[in-house]
Design a protein around this motif. Structure first.
Motif, PDB file in Angstrom:
ATOM      1  N   LYS A  74      43.192  38.350  28.143  1.00  0.00           N
ATOM      2  CA  LYS A  74      41.903  38.990  27.905  1.00  0.00           C
ATOM      3  C   LYS A  74      40.827  38.056  28.457  1.00  0.00           C
ATOM      4  N   ASP A  75      40.315  38.363  29.628  1.00  0.00           N
ATOM      5  CA  ASP A  75      39.294  37.527  30.279  1.00  0.00           C
ATOM      6  C   ASP A  75      37.901  38.121  30.090  1.00  0.00           C
ATOM      7  N   ARG A 118      45.032  43.833  22.461  1.00  0.00           N
ATOM      8  CA  ARG A 118      44.032  43.172  23.310  1.00  0.00           C
ATOM      9  C   ARG A 118      42.734  42.954  22.550  1.00  0.00           C
ATOM     10  N   GLN A 165      47.888  47.524  32.746  1.00  0.00           N
ATOM     11  CA  GLN A 165      46.656  47.761  33.483  1.00  0.00           C
ATOM     12  C   GLN A 165      45.758  48.737  32.731  1.00  0.00           C
ATOM     13  N   GLY A 218      49.831  39.221  29.494  1.00  0.00           N
ATOM     14  CA  GLY A 218      48.507  39.574  29.977  1.00  0.00           C
ATOM     15  C   GLY A 218      47.435  38.792  29.251  1.00  0.00           C
ATOM     16  N   LYS A 221      44.165  41.428  32.073  1.00  0.00           N
ATOM     17  CA  LYS A 221      43.990  40.780  33.363  1.00  0.00           C
ATOM     18  C   LYS A 221      45.172  39.855  33.627  1.00  0.00           C
ATOM     19  N   ARG A 222      45.398  39.588  34.910  1.00  0.00           N
ATOM     20  CA  ARG A 222      46.490  38.702  35.334  1.00  0.00           C
ATOM     21  C   ARG A 222      47.804  39.095  34.661  1.00  0.00           C
ATOM     22  N   GLN A 223      48.013  40.389  34.520  1.00  0.00           N
ATOM     23  CA  GLN A 223      49.196  40.870  33.809  1.00  0.00           C
ATOM     24  C   GLN A 223      50.448  40.716  34.672  1.00  0.00           C
TER      25      GLN A 223
END
Length: 252
Positions: A251-252, A120, A172, A249, A177-179
């Motif tokens: 990275k936001d 990530r 998580q 997933g 995010k949005r995984q």
């Protein structure tokens, strides 16, 4: 508070040795590669469906080179790493990337939460990770055969595998995010236990446990062969299932 090191379940040296052996086998004959081929095709399908066009990509574990070639054909700049040189449990030296793809690699690291965090960290904001690995439920007939080979005191010969729920929790924990974690089955029929083992060696999917088990004796090996074929269909072939988990997933 002192942080405990993760338990050493896997051996990087055994993993790298299996990878080197697979490369030799791939170069010498028409070796099996269906697991990685399936993973590569799935990644390309996902990217096309999402219409995601990453500018810079890191591909880990694709010894066929197919994924990198396809992504370059779509205009991406691609870096490639293999499991002989990359240690997923340490920070990645390069980056950031818009997309990181890991194939059949993360399921055999000792510190999987740490590896996901490092991946990530190597992403751009808005970047995506796609990681495919062999999941829990795979190779049920092989597992039964290994138990039948040594019914009294079976040695550890097969990896512990990650299931869907555990993978979701790990994503998580690594702050993706949005995984999404999904699974699919790849079924393959084998005429013998020996053919299955040969195919696993072709694809660098044999054991890399830190505590290697001794070879099976002649009688134990025959028990394993008989137990494997006990589930054979009317064509004399045993159908094995590879449960492939895909972790996605952002990275936001």
């Amino acid at each position: 508070m002192e942080t405990k090191a993760p338990p050493r379940i896997f051996s990087r040296e055994r993993r790298k040795a299996g990878y080197r052996r697979a490369l030799v086998r791939q170069s010498q004959r028409d070796a099996a590669r269906y697991v990685l081929d399936d993973m590569v095709e799935d990644v390309l399908d996902r990217l096309e469906f999402m219409r995601f066009e990453p500018a810079r990509v890191l591909v880990v574990g694709d010894w066929t080179g197919t994924l990198a070639l396809s992504l370059r054909g779509r205009g991406s700049v691609v870096d490639e790493e293999n499991v002989r040189t990359l240690d997923e449990e340490k920070p990645l030296g390069d980056g950031p990337y818009d997309l990181i793809v890991s194939l059949a690699s993360l399921g055999r690291v000792n510190d999987l939460p740490g590896a996901l965090l490092h991946l990530r960290s190597a992403l751009n904001e808005g970047g995506m990770l796609i990681a495919s690995l062999i999941g829990a439920g795979s190779l049920a007939n092989l597992r039964r055969a290994m138990i039948a080979a040594e019914p009294d005191r079976p040695a550890a010969r097969m990896h512990p595998l990650v299931d869907n729920a555990a993978a979701s929790a790990l994503m998580q924990r690594a702050l993706f995010k949005r995984q999404v974690v999904d699974s699919r089955s790849l079924e393959v029929a084998y005429k013998s236990l020996d053919r299955l083992v040969s195919d696993l060696r072709d694809q660098a999917l044999t054991s890399s446990l830190s505590s290697g088990a001794p070879p099976l004796g002649k009688a134990a090996l025959q028990r394993a062969r008989d137990a494997f074929l006990a589930s054979a269909n009317d064509k004399g072939r045993t159908v094995e299932s590879f449960e492939i988990l895909t972790l996605t997933g952002w990275k936001d």
